[in-house]
Write an enzyme that holds these catalytic residues in place. Structure first.
Site, PDB file in Angstrom:
ATOM      1  N   SER A   1      -7.031   7.229   5.001  1.00 32.71           N
ATOM      2  CA  SER A   1      -6.863   7.658   3.460  1.00 32.71           C
ATOM      3  C   SER A   1      -7.819   8.764   3.002  1.00 32.71           C
ATOM      4  CB  SER A   1      -6.973   6.414   2.738  1.00 32.71           C
ATOM      5  OG  SER A   1      -7.972   5.650   3.175  1.00 32.71           O
TER       6      SER A   1
ATOM      7  N   GLN B   1       0.578  -1.292   0.026  1.00 31.06           N
ATOM      8  CA  GLN B   1      -0.024   0.131  -0.113  1.00 31.06           C
ATOM      9  C   GLN B   1       0.895   1.279  -0.167  1.00 31.06           C
ATOM     10  OE1 GLN B   1      -3.728   0.166   2.479  1.00 31.06           O
ATOM     11  NE2 GLN B   1      -2.412   1.650   3.622  1.00 31.06           N
TER      12      GLN B   1
ATOM     13  N   GLU C   1      -3.590   9.366  -0.597  1.00 28.68           N
ATOM     14  CA  GLU C   1      -2.695  10.148   0.403  1.00 28.68           C
ATOM     15  C   GLU C   1      -1.652  10.878  -0.133  1.00 28.68           C
ATOM     16  OE1 GLU C   1      -1.423   7.553   3.360  1.00 28.68           O
ATOM     17  OE2 GLU C   1      -3.540   6.862   3.932  1.00 28.68           O
TER      18      GLU C   1
ATOM     19  N   LYS D   1      -5.065   5.146  15.227  1.00 29.68           N
ATOM     20  CA  LYS D   1      -6.206   6.255  14.317  1.00 29.68           C
ATOM     21  C   LYS D   1      -7.288   6.186  15.406  1.00 29.68           C
ATOM     22  CE  LYS D   1      -4.941   4.010  10.008  1.00 29.68           C
ATOM     23  NZ  LYS D   1      -5.191   2.739   9.111  1.00 29.68           N
TER      24      LYS D   1
HETATM   25  P1  PGA Z   1      -6.676   3.443   5.364  1.00 28.57           P
HETATM   26  O1  PGA Z   1      -5.135   3.541   5.074  1.00 28.57           O
HETATM   27  O2  PGA Z   1      -6.978   4.800   5.959  1.00 28.57           O
HETATM   28  O3  PGA Z   1      -7.210   3.374   4.134  1.00 28.57           O
HETATM   29  O4  PGA Z   1      -6.825   2.421   6.425  1.00 28.57           O
HETATM   30  C1  PGA Z   1      -4.089   4.048   6.044  1.00 28.57           C
HETATM   31  C2  PGA Z   1      -3.398   2.751   6.544  1.00 28.57           C
HETATM   32  O5  PGA Z   1      -3.484   1.829   6.573  1.00 28.57           O
HETATM   33  O6  PGA Z   1      -2.453   3.234   7.426  1.00 28.57           O
HETATM   34 ZN    ZN Z   2      -1.735   0.661   7.530  1.00 24.90          ZN
END
Ligand code: PGA
Ligand code: ZN
Length: 428
Positions: free
Chosen positions: A382, A176, A219, A352
């Site tokens: 994201s 990712q 991002e 998060k």
């Molecule tokens: P997401 O990605 O906000 O789509 O989960 C961020 C991450 O995986 O760190």
């Molecule tokens: Zn992640």
């Protein structure tokens, strides 16, 4: 003491143009504040539930009017009259009202909107910057757990997205994020200048090699169609060199594999041409090989959220030299982090707020991780907004790292710019 006097909410749009929740809050002393809730794409199954309307006639079902209503009719009235500085009592009341383990009744997006807006209001009412208020809340949370945890606000080292793949870009990369960590920089502003320099050199290198070096993913990282993850790592190392910096000494690589999304319960299935399904042990070999050939200091979600044994093995192999960060694995959930500490399955946690849904629970997860000697990486989603609270959260809790996305797209820059302002006050 000020009291919460009024709570309002509305549906606004995030950086992907999808609806999200904004909460406005006012105190009896006339102070006002607001907060906006982010949204992920590569979400873990243990995350708190984001309430969406499901009405296909509006925003393809992604509307959040029900969450807005839950703020205005249920959560807001219940928070009214409480002291905004008493985050723990506010959050406990919100949790009681929802009453589910994953906030599926009222929605974590509704709950976090109120919880985070209250933190902003407390800071506004007592006229301290939000990061100082978060620091105060952190000390209190550490006190409750008896872990000491005395910390002064401190600038985090950014982990900044350079190349995007997975669910965040249209390209072909399975992994990712390929990120840069400017750990050799003397202070935050210097590190940020390095990052921008590396990012620009990378764009040029990609374009010169015939790859897309301008279009960016969710991002802000570039989304080129490269051959594989090794080539992506190579490009980032070359960009560090082109920026006249020393890979491994001034700046190193971090990788968010987000592997849950190509794990089928038994195998890791890379979509590269000719790739065969990898067992957990083979995936670990692939990661060890990457960390051996490239200056990698951090691997996030190298293994899937249910592959606990794999995580243990990876930790034995790389844990002494690489940060092994659990994102989907822990979902900012204290119980899951506790399990991870017992199993020695990781050495760092991604943080998060919307994965768990309240400020208090977020801080408790961070305190637990810190007490085990783990590193804490505060992270954006994201799908983001102009809300820059995570900058204050990272500084106030003295988190080692912050992961915001790239140095493009203003929902990302809002946080970097907030950090530049805070750096003037706390130094570093
Ligand atoms: P997401 O990605 O906000 O789509 O989960 C961020 C991450 O995986 O760190
Ligand atoms: Zn992640």
């Amino acid at each position: 003491m000020a009291a919460i006097a009024k709570v309002r909410a509305r549906e606004v749009l995030d950086s992907r143009g999808r609806p999200t929740v904004e909460v406005e809050i006012a105190a009896s002393d006339g102070s006002v504040a607001s907060a906006l809730v982010p949204s992920g794409a590569s979400t873990g199954t243990a995350e708190a539930c984001e309430l969406r309307d499901g009405d296909a006639a509006r925003y393809d079902g992604l509307g959040v009017l029900r969450a807005v209503e839950n703020v205005e009719r249920v959560l807001g009235p219940a928070a009214t009259g409480l002291d905004p500085a008493d985050q723990e009592t506010i959050d406990r009341r919100l949790l009681e009202l929802d009453g589910t383990a994953n906030k599926s009744r009222l929605g974590a997006n509704a709950v976090l909107g109120v919880s985070l807006a209250a933190a902003h209001l407390a800071a506004a009412s007592s006229r301290v910057p939000l990061y100082r208020h978060f620091c105060e809340l952190w000390q209190r949370a550490a006190g409750r757990f008896g872990t000491g945890g005395k910390k002064a606000p401190r600038m985090p080292v950014p982990m900044t997205n350079m190349i995007s793949g997975g669910l965040h870009a249209g390209g072909n990369l399975d992994f990712q994020d390929f990120l840069v960590v400017p750990h050799g920089a003397a202070d935050f502003p210097t590190g940020l200048e390095w990052i921008v320099r590396i990012y620009r050199r990378l764009g040029r290198l990609l374009s010169e090699a015939g790859y897309e070096g301008r279009l960016v993913g969710d991002e802000g990282g570039y989304g080129p169609r490269l051959e594989d993850h090794r080539q992506a790592a190579q490009f980032v190392v070359r960009a560090i060199e082109a920026a006249k910096l020393r890979p491994g000494q001034d700046a190193s690589l971090a990788i968010d594999v987000a592997s849950t999304h190509f794990f089928d319960g038994r195998h890791y299935r890379l979509s590269l041409p000719g790739a065969v399904p990898l067992s957990s042990a083979e995936m670990i070999e692939l990661l060890v090989e990457l960390a051996t050939h490239f200056p990698v200091v951090s691997i996030e979600d190298g293994l899937a959220e249910e592959d606990w044994f794999g995580w243990q093995e990876l930790c034995q192999r790389l844990g002494d030299r690489v940060r092994l960060v659990g994102d989907d694995l822990f979902a900012t959930n204290a119980e899951r982090v506790k399990h991870g500490i017992e199993l020695q399955a990781a050495n760092s946690v991604l943080v998060k707020m919307n994965q768990v849904g309240t400020v208090t629970e977020t801080l408790e997860t961070m305190v637990l991780a810190d007490a085990a000697g783990w590193q804490r990486v505060v992270s954006a989603r994201s799908g983001e907004t102009e809300d820059a609270s995570i900058a204050d959260l990272a500084v106030g809790t003295a988190a080692q790292h912050i992961k915001i996305g790239s140095v493009a797209r203003s929902e990302r820059l809002a946080k970097y710019n907030r950090l530049l302002r805070i750096a003037e006050e706390v130094g570093g």
